[in-house]
Design an enzyme around this catalytic site. Structure first.
Site, mmCIF file in Angstrom:
data_model
loop_
_atom_site.group_PDB
_atom_site.id
_atom_site.type_symbol
_atom_site.label_atom_id
_atom_site.label_comp_id
_atom_site.label_asym_id
_atom_site.label_seq_id
_atom_site.Cartn_x
_atom_site.Cartn_y
_atom_site.Cartn_z
ATOM 1 N N CYS A 264 -0.748 15.901 -3.332
ATOM 2 C CA CYS A 264 -1.021 14.534 -2.729
ATOM 3 C C CYS A 264 -2.388 13.735 -3.458
ATOM 4 C CB CYS A 264 -1.032 14.486 -1.277
ATOM 5 S SG CYS A 264 -1.518 13.025 -0.487
ATOM 6 N N HIS B 225 -3.520 1.218 -0.736
ATOM 7 C CA HIS B 225 -2.461 2.062 -1.238
ATOM 8 C C HIS B 225 -1.340 2.034 -0.225
ATOM 9 C CE1 HIS B 225 -5.339 3.061 -4.035
ATOM 10 N NE2 HIS B 225 -4.463 3.689 -4.935
#
EC number: 2.3.2.31
Length: 557
Positions: A357, A382
């Site tokens: 991630c 994001h």
């Protein structure tokens, strides 16, 4: 208790050092059997011991200063000193010729100490061991000691130095009334011994000789204490004098270590003296004035008198010290850090990515910033884009990436200079081994109708090669901190020229020698090492000229 035969320095040749008689004497007479007060007993063992002692031949004793500046011949304010030879060879030989120094043995340093104590005692007239403690307290500065001694407050002076005023010695003895035959318990081991088996200092605390010996041995060998060993009684800060240490210790290695600790304090307080940094060498270099100049010990080690490192022309001590610290901090991990980590854009702590991630959370308890691993921008914009980043050009992310790139560029620059510095260091180690190979080649040449004088060019070539390697190694330290300007470009050209010539010379010396190529190799080697000598001299002269004219500008790391 018997003592080993050896050195015993006396202030008066007519006086003799008596030994303690631990037999059936009364307690009040026990102190009278100790060494005379006018004797400094620091040497009743051989001064040469494997791993601890000194090596090499003896020098004539020089009566020099224990300091610099304008003053007497004793203490850090001392003036000029004995002359000597300047040594030769190695990097910076052209500077060595005008810098005069002497190489002294540990025994000669001990004699310097005794002479210093004798001179002070001619004025203050105290027991030699007490005077040694007083001088140590004032870092062997005779003037400071004299000033304090005659300021009218002797009791305060002796208290600060942790010794008892010698004038009170007789009164302390009169307090002892116990019979020598009477048993009493030692306050350390709690075993009963006759009173004659106990000894102590002027503070009046007495312990058995076995406990004293073990206590002193532990302090000297394990804790490395010499001039600051205090009475073992709880809360007592009276210092143990040298005669007591030498009287109670029987192991010559412990005595030798004690000598070294005492002389080391003398050398460390003296800015005109410095120990040779070579392993297992206990010679001391004595100069007329302290400076960043090359000196060579009898063991062959050449070092900078100012900082104690190997001679490092053309870089100055200040920058070499910063470089060594930087290498110690960075060299082992810098490559891994560059490949596997990034810095937090907020607190700049180094972070390793251990999952797929891109959402990163800084583990620094004072930061906890959330950011994107790809663009280093804040994570909040994001949204749900957990495994990709489409915010690459946003201003915040760009600023973070720019800071990261500057950090990486600085690291890459450091690695560039560090790798070349280490490469020359490794080559220098290999080329020191060339001397054995060259010796064999010289013998082969002599078998082919060449005289001993004719083959000396090979040894000279290895000498020059090692000098050039050492100089090149330190030029990369100099260049790392150097700002770019016209003079730095000239320096880099000189550096490159010397580096190329040095590599060619190294190749010549490693080449196999056949009968057909003897004369050809001799001519090539001689031409090349002379060229290397010339280019090295040009490089160093240019750097020194820059120092004199203040042409160099530096990057503060």
């Amino acid at each position: 208790m018997d003592s080993d035969e050896g050195y015993n320095y006396e202030f008066d040749e007519d006086e003799e050092c008596s030994e303690e008689d631990s037999g059936a004497e009364e307690e009040e007479d026990e102190d009278d059997d100790e060494p005379d007060d006018d004797t400094l007993d620091l040497g009743e063992v051989e001064l040469v011991e494997p791993g601890l002692g000194v090596g090499g031949e003896r020098d004539g004793l020089l009566c020099g200063e224990t300091g610099g500046g304008g003053g007497s011949a004793l203490g850090p304010g001392g003036g000029g000193g004995g002359g000597g030879g300047g040594g030769g060879g190695g990097p910076g030989h052209e500077q060595e010729e005008d810098y005069r120094y002497e190489v002294l043995t540990a025994e000669q340093i001990l004699q310097h100490m005794v002479e210093c104590i004798r001179e002070v005692n001619e004025v203050i007239q105290n027991p030699a061991t007490i005077t040694r403690i007083l001088l140590s307290h004032f870092n062997w500065d005779k003037e400071k000691l004299m000033e304090r001694y005659f300021d009218g407050n002797l009791e305060k002076l002796f208290a600060e130095c942790h010794v008892i005023n010698p004038s009170k010695k007789s009164r302390t003895r009169q307090m002892n009334t116990r019979s020598s035959a009477q048993d009493m318990p030692c306050q350390i081991c709690y075993l009963n011994y006759p009173n004659s088996y106990f000894t102590g200092l002027e503070c009046g605390h007495k312990f058995c000789m076995q406990c004293w010996s073990e206590y002193l041995t532990t302090k000297i060998m394990e804790e490395g204490m010499g001039q600051t060993i205090s009475c073992p009684a709880h809360g007592c800060d009276i210092l143990v004098d040298d005669n007591t240490v030498m009287r109670l210790i029987t192991d010559s290695k412990v005595k030798l270590k004690y000598q070294h600790l005492i002389t080391n304090s003398f050398v460390e307080c003296n800015r005109l003296l410095k120990w040779c940094p070579a392993p297992d060498c206990h010679h001391v270099v004595k100069v007329q004035y302290p400076d960043a100049k090359p000196v060579r010990c009898k063991c062959g080690r050449q070092f900078c008198f100012n900082c104690g490192e190997n001679w490092h022309d053309p870089v100055k001590c200040k920058w070499l010290k910063k470089w060594i610290k930087k290498c110690d901090d960075d060299s082992e991990t810098s490559n891994w850090i560059a490949a596997n980590t990034k810095e937090c854009p907020k607190c700049h702590v180094t972070i390793e990515k251990d999952g797929g991630c891109n959402h990163m959370v800084c583990r620094n308890q004072n930061c906890k910033a959330e950011f994107c691993w790809v663009c280093l921008g804040p994570w909040e914009p994001h949204g749900s884009a957990w495994y990709n980043c489409n915010r690459y050009n946003e201003d915040d992310a760009k600023a973070a990436r720019d800071a990261q790139e500057r950090s990486r560029a600085a690291l890459q620059r450091y690695l560039f200079y560090c790798n070349r510095y280490m490469n020359h260091m490794q080559s220098l180690r290999f080329e020191h081994k060339l001397y054995a190979q060259v010796k064999q080649k010289m013998e082969e040449m002599q078998q082919h109708n060449m005289s001993w004088i004719e083959v000396q060019f090979l040894k000279k070539a290895v000498d020059v090669l090692c000098q050039c390697r050492a100089t090149l190694m330190y030029t990369y330290v100099f260049a790392f901190y150097l700002k770019k300007n016209n003079q730095s470009i000239i320096f880099e050209n000189n550096q490159a020229d010397l580096e190329n010539a040095t590599e060619v010379l190294s190749g010549y010396l490693e080449r196999d020698i056949s009968q057909d190529s003897l004369q050809d190799i001799k001519q090539k080697v001689q031409d090349k090492y002379r060229y290397c000598e010339s280019r090295r001299r040009v490089l160093l002269q240019h750097v020194h000229e820059g120092y004199e004219k203040d042409l160099w500008e530096y990057i503060e790391d």
